[in-house]
Design a protein around this motif. Structure first.
Motif, PDB file in Angstrom:
ATOM      1  N   ALA A   6       0.836  -1.206   0.000  1.00  0.00           N
ATOM      2  CA  ALA A   6       0.000   0.000   0.000  1.00  0.00           C
ATOM      3  C   ALA A   6       0.869   1.254   0.000  1.00  0.00           C
ATOM      4  CB  ALA A   6      -0.923  -0.001   1.223  1.00  0.00           C
ATOM      5  N   LEU A   7       1.898   1.272   0.852  1.00  0.00           N
ATOM      6  CA  LEU A   7       2.786   2.443   0.915  1.00  0.00           C
ATOM      7  C   LEU A   7       3.566   2.618  -0.382  1.00  0.00           C
ATOM      8  CD1 LEU A   7       4.005   2.180   4.609  1.00  0.00           C
ATOM      9  CD2 LEU A   7       2.342   3.807   3.651  1.00  0.00           C
ATOM     10  N   ASP A   8       4.011   1.519  -0.978  1.00  0.00           N
ATOM     11  CA  ASP A   8       4.700   1.602  -2.271  1.00  0.00           C
ATOM     12  C   ASP A   8       3.777   2.211  -3.322  1.00  0.00           C
ATOM     13  OD1 ASP A   8       7.010   0.494  -1.217  1.00  0.00           O
ATOM     14  OD2 ASP A   8       6.642  -1.517  -2.039  1.00  0.00           O
ATOM     15  N   TYR A   9       2.533   1.753  -3.346  1.00  0.00           N
ATOM     16  CA  TYR A   9       1.571   2.278  -4.322  1.00  0.00           C
ATOM     17  C   TYR A   9       1.337   3.772  -4.088  1.00  0.00           C
ATOM     18  CZ  TYR A   9      -2.369   2.786  -7.412  1.00  0.00           C
ATOM     19  OH  TYR A   9      -3.193   3.221  -8.426  1.00  0.00           O
ATOM     20  N   LEU A  10       1.133   4.144  -2.822  1.00  0.00           N
ATOM     21  CA  LEU A  10       0.860   5.554  -2.501  1.00  0.00           C
ATOM     22  C   LEU A  10       2.043   6.458  -2.840  1.00  0.00           C
ATOM     23  CD1 LEU A  10      -1.105   5.037   0.806  1.00  0.00           C
ATOM     24  CD2 LEU A  10      -1.991   6.103  -1.287  1.00  0.00           C
ATOM     25  N   LYS A  11       3.255   5.986  -2.606  1.00  0.00           N
ATOM     26  CA  LYS A  11       4.431   6.804  -2.929  1.00  0.00           C
ATOM     27  C   LYS A  11       4.471   7.138  -4.412  1.00  0.00           C
ATOM     28  CE  LYS A  11       7.143   5.130   0.926  1.00  0.00           C
ATOM     29  NZ  LYS A  11       7.911   3.959   1.352  1.00  0.00           N
ATOM     30  N   GLU A  12       4.010   6.226  -5.259  1.00  0.00           N
ATOM     31  CA  GLU A  12       4.024   6.432  -6.707  1.00  0.00           C
ATOM     32  C   GLU A  12       2.765   7.128  -7.233  1.00  0.00           C
ATOM     33  OE1 GLU A  12       6.508   5.547  -8.998  1.00  0.00           O
ATOM     34  OE2 GLU A  12       7.701   5.209  -7.195  1.00  0.00           O
ATOM     35  N   HIS A  13       1.614   6.859  -6.613  1.00  0.00           N
ATOM     36  CA  HIS A  13       0.334   7.253  -7.217  1.00  0.00           C
ATOM     37  C   HIS A  13      -0.627   7.991  -6.289  1.00  0.00           C
ATOM     38  CE1 HIS A  13       1.468   4.544 -10.485  1.00  0.00           C
ATOM     39  NE2 HIS A  13       1.663   3.587  -9.594  1.00  0.00           N
ATOM     40  N   ALA A  14      -0.166   8.536  -5.179  1.00  0.00           N
ATOM     41  CA  ALA A  14      -1.081   9.145  -4.194  1.00  0.00           C
ATOM     42  C   ALA A  14      -2.005  10.195  -4.805  1.00  0.00           C
ATOM     43  CB  ALA A  14      -0.297   9.751  -3.032  1.00  0.00           C
ATOM     44  N   GLU A  15      -1.500  10.945  -5.783  1.00  0.00           N
ATOM     45  CA  GLU A  15      -2.323  12.010  -6.368  1.00  0.00           C
ATOM     46  C   GLU A  15      -3.534  11.448  -7.123  1.00  0.00           C
ATOM     47  OE1 GLU A  15       0.240  10.509  -9.498  1.00  0.00           O
ATOM     48  OE2 GLU A  15       0.745  11.157  -7.467  1.00  0.00           O
ATOM     49  N   ARG A  16      -3.502  10.172  -7.470  1.00  0.00           N
ATOM     50  CA  ARG A  16      -4.625   9.539  -8.173  1.00  0.00           C
ATOM     51  C   ARG A  16      -5.606   8.857  -7.212  1.00  0.00           C
ATOM     52  NH1 ARG A  16      -3.030   5.225 -11.440  1.00  0.00           N
ATOM     53  NH2 ARG A  16      -5.123   5.333 -12.279  1.00  0.00           N
ATOM     54  N   VAL A  17      -5.234   8.736  -5.933  1.00  0.00           N
ATOM     55  CA  VAL A  17      -6.044   7.965  -4.986  1.00  0.00           C
ATOM     56  C   VAL A  17      -7.082   8.862  -4.300  1.00  0.00           C
ATOM     57  CG1 VAL A  17      -5.983   6.520  -2.909  1.00  0.00           C
ATOM     58  CG2 VAL A  17      -4.154   6.328  -4.612  1.00  0.00           C
ATOM     59  N   ALA A  18      -8.352   8.540  -4.533  1.00  0.00           N
ATOM     60  CA  ALA A  18      -9.445   9.281  -3.888  1.00  0.00           C
ATOM     61  C   ALA A  18      -9.716   8.729  -2.492  1.00  0.00           C
ATOM     62  CB  ALA A  18     -10.718   9.188  -4.731  1.00  0.00           C
ATOM     63  N   ALA A  19      -9.532   7.405  -2.329  1.00  0.00           N
ATOM     64  CA  ALA A  19      -9.881   6.767  -1.063  1.00  0.00           C
ATOM     65  C   ALA A  19      -9.050   5.513  -0.837  1.00  0.00           C
ATOM     66  CB  ALA A  19     -11.367   6.392  -1.055  1.00  0.00           C
ATOM     67  N   MET A  20      -8.904   5.177   0.442  1.00  0.00           N
ATOM     68  CA  MET A  20      -8.253   3.931   0.838  1.00  0.00           C
ATOM     69  C   MET A  20      -9.225   3.151   1.718  1.00  0.00           C
ATOM     70  SD  MET A  20      -4.712   3.230   2.935  1.00  0.00           S
ATOM     71  CE  MET A  20      -5.366   3.669   4.554  1.00  0.00           C
ATOM     72  N   PHE A  21      -9.381   1.878   1.398  1.00  0.00           N
ATOM     73  CA  PHE A  21     -10.283   0.974   2.098  1.00  0.00           C
ATOM     74  C   PHE A  21      -9.409  -0.142   2.653  1.00  0.00           C
ATOM     75  CE2 PHE A  21     -13.597  -2.401   2.002  1.00  0.00           C
ATOM     76  CZ  PHE A  21     -14.636  -1.714   2.627  1.00  0.00           C
ATOM     77  N   SER A  22      -9.212  -0.187   3.981  1.00  0.00           N
ATOM     78  CA  SER A  22      -8.214  -1.090   4.548  1.00  0.00           C
ATOM     79  C   SER A  22      -8.752  -1.938   5.691  1.00  0.00           C
ATOM     80  CB  SER A  22      -7.032  -0.254   5.071  1.00  0.00           C
ATOM     81  OG  SER A  22      -6.107  -1.074   5.740  1.00  0.00           O
ATOM     82  N   ASP A  23      -8.319  -3.194   5.714  1.00  0.00           N
ATOM     83  CA  ASP A  23      -8.610  -4.079   6.839  1.00  0.00           C
ATOM     84  C   ASP A  23      -7.743  -3.652   8.030  1.00  0.00           C
ATOM     85  OD1 ASP A  23      -9.627  -6.197   8.295  1.00  0.00           O
ATOM     86  OD2 ASP A  23      -8.363  -7.707   7.352  1.00  0.00           O
ATOM     87  N   VAL A  24      -8.149  -3.995   9.243  1.00  0.00           N
ATOM     88  CA  VAL A  24      -7.336  -3.702  10.426  1.00  0.00           C
ATOM     89  C   VAL A  24      -6.153  -4.662  10.494  1.00  0.00           C
ATOM     90  CG1 VAL A  24      -7.274  -3.752  12.953  1.00  0.00           C
ATOM     91  CG2 VAL A  24      -9.190  -2.664  11.790  1.00  0.00           C
ATOM     92  N   ARG A  25      -6.412  -5.949  10.323  1.00  0.00           N
ATOM     93  CA  ARG A  25      -5.343  -6.959  10.441  1.00  0.00           C
ATOM     94  C   ARG A  25      -4.670  -7.161   9.094  1.00  0.00           C
ATOM     95  NH1 ARG A  25      -7.554 -11.642  14.490  1.00  0.00           N
ATOM     96  NH2 ARG A  25      -7.763 -10.276  16.293  1.00  0.00           N
ATOM     97  N   LEU A  26      -3.393  -6.811   9.014  1.00  0.00           N
ATOM     98  CA  LEU A  26      -2.641  -6.882   7.760  1.00  0.00           C
ATOM     99  C   LEU A  26      -1.257  -7.459   7.990  1.00  0.00           C
ATOM    100  CD1 LEU A  26      -3.489  -3.304   6.486  1.00  0.00           C
ATOM    101  CD2 LEU A  26      -4.369  -5.436   5.525  1.00  0.00           C
TER     102      LEU A  26
END
Length: 123
Positions: A40-60
Motif C-alpha cells: 500500500a505504501l509503495d503504491y501511494l508513494k508512486e500514485h497518491a495524487e490519483r487515490v481518492a480513497a483507501m479501504f483497509s482491513d485492520v489486520r494486515l
C-alpha cells in the motif's frame, strides 16, 4: 492535474479483496487491491495524487496494522478518504484518525458504495 479516481484496497484475504473491488467498481471508480501495508505504501508513494480513497482491513501483513496505516496516510496524504474495516471489533478502533470511517465486516454493499461515492465527490 486529473481528478483522483482510484480506490486503494488493502486486504490480505484475496476473496475479500475481490469482493471489495467489485463493490468499488459498482460505485463507478476503479480499484487497486494490495495485500500488505508495504504494498500500500509503495503504491501511494508512486500514485497518491490519483487515490481518492483507501479501504483497509485492520489486520494486515507487515510492520503496521490497518489503523496505524490509516493514521500515517491521514497525516501524509490528508486528502485521501479513509475507511478501515474489521470483522473482529464491533466498535470503532482506538487511535483511528478522526477523519477516518470505520465499517464492520461483513460489509454492506450500499455502505461501501456510499463511502466511495462521497470520497469521489469530496475530491
Amino acid at each position: 492535474m486529473e481528478k483522483p479516481s482510484v480506490v486503494l484496497i488493502v486486504e490480505d484475504d484475496s476473496l475479500l479483496a475481490e469482493m471489495a473491488l467489485e463493490m468499488v467498481e459498482e460505485a463507478g471508480l476503479p480499484g487497486v487491491a494490495v495485500d500488505s501495508v508495504d504494498a500500500a505504501l509503495d503504491y501511494l508513494k508512486e500514485h497518491a495524487e490519483r487515490v481518492a480513497a483507501m479501504f483497509s482491513d485492520v489486520r494486515l501483513k507487515g510492520p503496521l496494522n490497518g489503523v496505524e496505516l490509516a493514521a500515517f496516510v491521514a497525516v501524509r496524504w490528508p486528502t485521501i478518504a479513509i475507511c478501515v474495516t474489521s470483522g473482529v471489533a464491533l466498535e470503532r478502533p482506538y487511535r483511528l484518525p478522526r477523519n477516518a470511517r470505520f465499517m464492520p465486516k461483513p460489509w454492506k454493499a450500499a455502505e461501501v458504495i456510499s463511502f466511495v461515492e462521497s470520497a469521489a465527490r469530496a475530491r
